[in-house]
Design a protein around this motif. Structure first.
Motif, PDB file in Angstrom:
ATOM      1  N   MET A   1      65.847 -19.637  38.386  1.00 41.56           N
ATOM      2  CA  MET A   1      66.837 -20.172  37.452  1.00 41.56           C
ATOM      3  C   MET A   1      67.059 -21.659  37.702  1.00 41.56           C
ATOM      4  O   MET A   1      67.115 -22.452  36.758  1.00 41.56           O
ATOM      5  N   VAL A   2      67.165 -22.048  38.957  1.00 39.71           N
ATOM      6  CA  VAL A   2      67.334 -23.464  39.298  1.00 39.71           C
ATOM      7  C   VAL A   2      66.129 -24.260  38.816  1.00 39.71           C
ATOM      8  O   VAL A   2      66.278 -25.332  38.217  1.00 39.71           O
ATOM      9  N   ARG A   3      64.939 -23.725  39.048  1.00 47.64           N
ATOM     10  CA  ARG A   3      63.727 -24.430  38.612  1.00 47.64           C
ATOM     11  C   ARG A   3      63.702 -24.611  37.096  1.00 47.64           C
ATOM     12  O   ARG A   3      63.389 -25.677  36.589  1.00 47.64           O
ATOM     13  N   ARG A   4      64.089 -23.572  36.374  1.00 44.60           N
ATOM     14  CA  ARG A   4      64.100 -23.652  34.902  1.00 44.60           C
ATOM     15  C   ARG A   4      65.141 -24.649  34.403  1.00 44.60           C
ATOM     16  O   ARG A   4      64.877 -25.430  33.485  1.00 44.60           O
ATOM     17  N   MET A   5      66.330 -24.602  34.984  1.00 48.00           N
ATOM     18  CA  MET A   5      67.380 -25.543  34.578  1.00 48.00           C
ATOM     19  C   MET A   5      66.982 -26.974  34.901  1.00 48.00           C
ATOM     20  O   MET A   5      67.170 -27.877  34.092  1.00 48.00           O
TER      21      MET A   5
ATOM     22  N   VAL B   1      62.554 -38.208  37.604  1.00 48.46           N
ATOM     23  CA  VAL B   1      63.046 -37.994  38.969  1.00 48.46           C
ATOM     24  C   VAL B   1      63.750 -36.636  39.073  1.00 48.46           C
ATOM     25  O   VAL B   1      63.473 -35.857  39.980  1.00 48.46           O
ATOM     26  N   VAL B   2      64.644 -36.357  38.138  1.00 48.53           N
ATOM     27  CA  VAL B   2      65.369 -35.075  38.172  1.00 48.53           C
ATOM     28  C   VAL B   2      64.397 -33.912  38.016  1.00 48.53           C
ATOM     29  O   VAL B   2      64.512 -32.895  38.694  1.00 48.53           O
ATOM     30  N   GLY B   3      63.425 -34.063  37.137  1.00 47.15           N
ATOM     31  CA  GLY B   3      62.504 -32.967  36.863  1.00 47.15           C
ATOM     32  C   GLY B   3      61.498 -32.680  37.952  1.00 47.15           C
ATOM     33  O   GLY B   3      60.964 -31.578  38.034  1.00 47.15           O
ATOM     34  N   THR B   4      61.233 -33.657  38.821  1.00 44.51           N
ATOM     35  CA  THR B   4      60.168 -33.472  39.816  1.00 44.51           C
ATOM     36  C   THR B   4      60.646 -33.502  41.267  1.00 44.51           C
ATOM     37  O   THR B   4      59.865 -33.202  42.164  1.00 44.51           O
ATOM     38  N   SER B   5      61.912 -33.838  41.498  1.00 44.53           N
ATOM     39  CA  SER B   5      62.418 -33.932  42.875  1.00 44.53           C
ATOM     40  C   SER B   5      62.835 -32.575  43.404  1.00 44.53           C
ATOM     41  O   SER B   5      63.162 -31.665  42.646  1.00 44.53           O
ATOM     42  N   LYS B   6      62.871 -32.465  44.715  1.00 43.74           N
ATOM     43  CA  LYS B   6      63.430 -31.268  45.344  1.00 43.74           C
ATOM     44  C   LYS B   6      64.932 -31.503  45.424  1.00 43.74           C
ATOM     45  O   LYS B   6      65.423 -32.211  46.284  1.00 43.74           O
ATOM     46  N   MET B   7      65.635 -30.891  44.494  1.00 41.96           N
ATOM     47  CA  MET B   7      67.079 -31.098  44.393  1.00 41.96           C
ATOM     48  C   MET B   7      67.806 -30.122  45.321  1.00 41.96           C
ATOM     49  O   MET B   7      67.372 -28.993  45.502  1.00 41.96           O
ATOM     50  N   THR B   8      68.918 -30.584  45.862  1.00 45.39           N
ATOM     51  CA  THR B   8      69.777 -29.761  46.706  1.00 45.39           C
ATOM     52  C   THR B   8      71.075 -29.487  45.953  1.00 45.39           C
ATOM     53  O   THR B   8      71.312 -30.043  44.876  1.00 45.39           O
TER      54      THR B   8
ATOM     55  N   PHE C   1      74.038 -31.040  30.645  1.00 46.41           N
ATOM     56  CA  PHE C   1      73.528 -31.614  31.897  1.00 46.41           C
ATOM     57  C   PHE C   1      74.542 -31.438  33.021  1.00 46.41           C
ATOM     58  O   PHE C   1      74.179 -31.066  34.140  1.00 46.41           O
ATOM     59  N   GLY C   2      75.808 -31.698  32.736  1.00 45.14           N
ATOM     60  CA  GLY C   2      76.837 -31.584  33.764  1.00 45.14           C
ATOM     61  C   GLY C   2      77.071 -30.152  34.218  1.00 45.14           C
ATOM     62  O   GLY C   2      77.030 -29.845  35.411  1.00 45.14           O
ATOM     63  N   LEU C   3      77.306 -29.258  33.259  1.00 43.32           N
ATOM     64  CA  LEU C   3      77.569 -27.860  33.622  1.00 43.32           C
ATOM     65  C   LEU C   3      76.323 -27.173  34.170  1.00 43.32           C
ATOM     66  O   LEU C   3      76.415 -26.357  35.097  1.00 43.32           O
ATOM     67  N   GLY C   4      75.164 -27.500  33.616  1.00 36.37           N
ATOM     68  CA  GLY C   4      73.913 -26.945  34.134  1.00 36.37           C
ATOM     69  C   GLY C   4      73.675 -27.364  35.578  1.00 36.37           C
ATOM     70  O   GLY C   4      73.241 -26.561  36.410  1.00 36.37           O
ATOM     71  N   SER C   5      73.981 -28.616  35.876  1.00 37.91           N
ATOM     72  CA  SER C   5      73.829 -29.108  37.247  1.00 37.91           C
ATOM     73  C   SER C   5      74.801 -28.421  38.193  1.00 37.91           C
ATOM     74  O   SER C   5      74.441 -28.066  39.320  1.00 37.91           O
ATOM     75  N   LEU C   6      76.041 -28.223  37.743  1.00 38.84           N
ATOM     76  CA  LEU C   6      77.013 -27.513  38.585  1.00 38.84           C
ATOM     77  C   LEU C   6      76.587 -26.073  38.830  1.00 38.84           C
ATOM     78  O   LEU C   6      76.762 -25.542  39.932  1.00 38.84           O
ATOM     79  N   TYR C   7      76.020 -25.440  37.811  1.00 38.04           N
ATOM     80  CA  TYR C   7      75.539 -24.071  37.968  1.00 38.04           C
ATOM     81  C   TYR C   7      74.392 -24.016  38.981  1.00 38.04           C
ATOM     82  O   TYR C   7      74.358 -23.144  39.856  1.00 38.04           O
ATOM     83  N   CYS C   8      73.475 -24.958  38.880  1.00 36.75           N
ATOM     84  CA  CYS C   8      72.360 -25.012  39.846  1.00 36.75           C
ATOM     85  C   CYS C   8      72.884 -25.263  41.256  1.00 36.75           C
ATOM     86  O   CYS C   8      72.394 -24.650  42.217  1.00 36.75           O
ATOM     87  N   ALA C   9      73.874 -26.140  41.383  1.00 39.98           N
ATOM     88  CA  ALA C   9      74.467 -26.402  42.705  1.00 39.98           C
ATOM     89  C   ALA C   9      75.081 -25.130  43.269  1.00 39.98           C
ATOM     90  O   ALA C   9      74.917 -24.825  44.458  1.00 39.98           O
ATOM     91  N   LYS C  10      75.763 -24.366  42.425  1.00 40.58           N
ATOM     92  CA  LYS C  10      76.368 -23.110  42.854  1.00 40.58           C
ATOM     93  C   LYS C  10      75.306 -22.125  43.334  1.00 40.58           C
ATOM     94  O   LYS C  10      75.440 -21.505  44.391  1.00 40.58           O
ATOM     95  N   LEU C  11      74.232 -21.989  42.567  1.00 39.70           N
ATOM     96  CA  LEU C  11      73.154 -21.075  42.959  1.00 39.70           C
ATOM     97  C   LEU C  11      72.512 -21.498  44.278  1.00 39.70           C
ATOM     98  O   LEU C  11      72.222 -20.651  45.134  1.00 39.70           O
ATOM     99  N   LEU C  12      72.308 -22.778  44.456  1.00 37.29           N
ATOM    100  CA  LEU C  12      71.699 -23.253  45.708  1.00 37.29           C
ATOM    101  C   LEU C  12      72.651 -23.091  46.890  1.00 37.29           C
ATOM    102  O   LEU C  12      72.205 -22.783  47.999  1.00 37.29           O
ATOM    103  N   ARG C  13      73.961 -23.290  46.664  1.00 41.56           N
ATOM    104  CA  ARG C  13      74.931 -23.055  47.742  1.00 41.56           C
ATOM    105  C   ARG C  13      74.931 -21.579  48.152  1.00 41.56           C
ATOM    106  O   ARG C  13      74.972 -21.253  49.339  1.00 41.56           O
ATOM    107  N   GLU C  14      74.880 -20.688  47.165  1.00 35.57           N
ATOM    108  CA  GLU C  14      74.801 -19.253  47.472  1.00 35.57           C
ATOM    109  C   GLU C  14      73.556 -18.960  48.302  1.00 35.57           C
ATOM    110  O   GLU C  14      73.601 -18.167  49.254  1.00 35.57           O
ATOM    111  N   GLN C  15      72.455 -19.595  47.940  1.00 39.43           N
ATOM    112  CA  GLN C  15      71.203 -19.401  48.664  1.00 39.43           C
ATOM    113  C   GLN C  15      71.332 -19.900  50.104  1.00 39.43           C
ATOM    114  O   GLN C  15      70.894 -19.233  51.042  1.00 39.43           O
ATOM    115  N   GLU C  16      71.943 -21.070  50.263  1.00 42.89           N
ATOM    116  CA  GLU C  16      72.131 -21.633  51.597  1.00 42.89           C
ATOM    117  C   GLU C  16      73.020 -20.720  52.449  1.00 42.89           C
ATOM    118  O   GLU C  16      72.749 -20.500  53.624  1.00 42.89           O
TER     119      GLU C  16
END
Length: 144
Positions: free
Chosen positions: A9-13, A69-76, A120-135
């Motif tokens: 999901m993070v990758r798709r977003m 940059v956003v599309g190809t970086s390893k985002m945290t 972009f804003g809400l999608g980014s927050l959702y991705c941050a939430k998913l990655l925090r859960e993963q961490e």
């Protein structure tokens, strides 16, 4: 949601955000006159000139760079949160141009930009939430 599902999901977003930014930036870079004609009302469109077109092209080039940059970086989770916070001035500008003194300058297409920035804003927050859960899940597994 399982780990692979979160990461997918993070990758798709991330791909959607990067692609949208790059595509819209390319449009501004390659065809600024259409962006100006769709974005500004006739009285203000009459004020546009070669310099205005150059600024739209520069804005497009910057948007393409951001999208790549956003599309190809390893985002945290921090990266996604920072990107969401960075959207706030753009959302404010859209709101000001749509409801404030700028509403005479722009066409109703400003609301598409507003919707995109919200995505972009809400999608980014959702991705941050998913990655925090993963961490957090990874930390729990380490402790066991």
């Amino acid at each position: 949601m399982t780990t692979p599902q979160r990461l997918e999901m993070v990758r798709r977003m991330q791909t959607a955000i990067g692609t949208a930014y790059t595509t819209m930036g390319a449009w501004c870079l390659l065809h600024p006159s259409s962006v100006l004609s769709l974005g500004f009302t006739p009285p203000y469109l009459a004020l546009c000139n070669v310099t205005t077109s150059m600024f739209v092209r520069c804005w497009g080039a910057q948007a393409m760079t951001c999208g790549l940059v956003v599309g190809t970086s390893k985002m945290t989770s921090f990266s996604f949160t920072s990107f969401a916070v960075a959207m706030l001035p753009y959302i404010g500008w859209n709101f000001w141009m749509g409801f404030g003194p700028g509403k005479e300058m722009v066409t109703s297409f400003i609301w598409l930009d507003f919707a995109g920035n919200i995505f972009f804003g809400l999608g980014s927050l959702y991705c941050a939430k998913l990655l925090r859960e993963q961490e957090e899940e990874d930390e729990r597994k380490k402790k066991l």
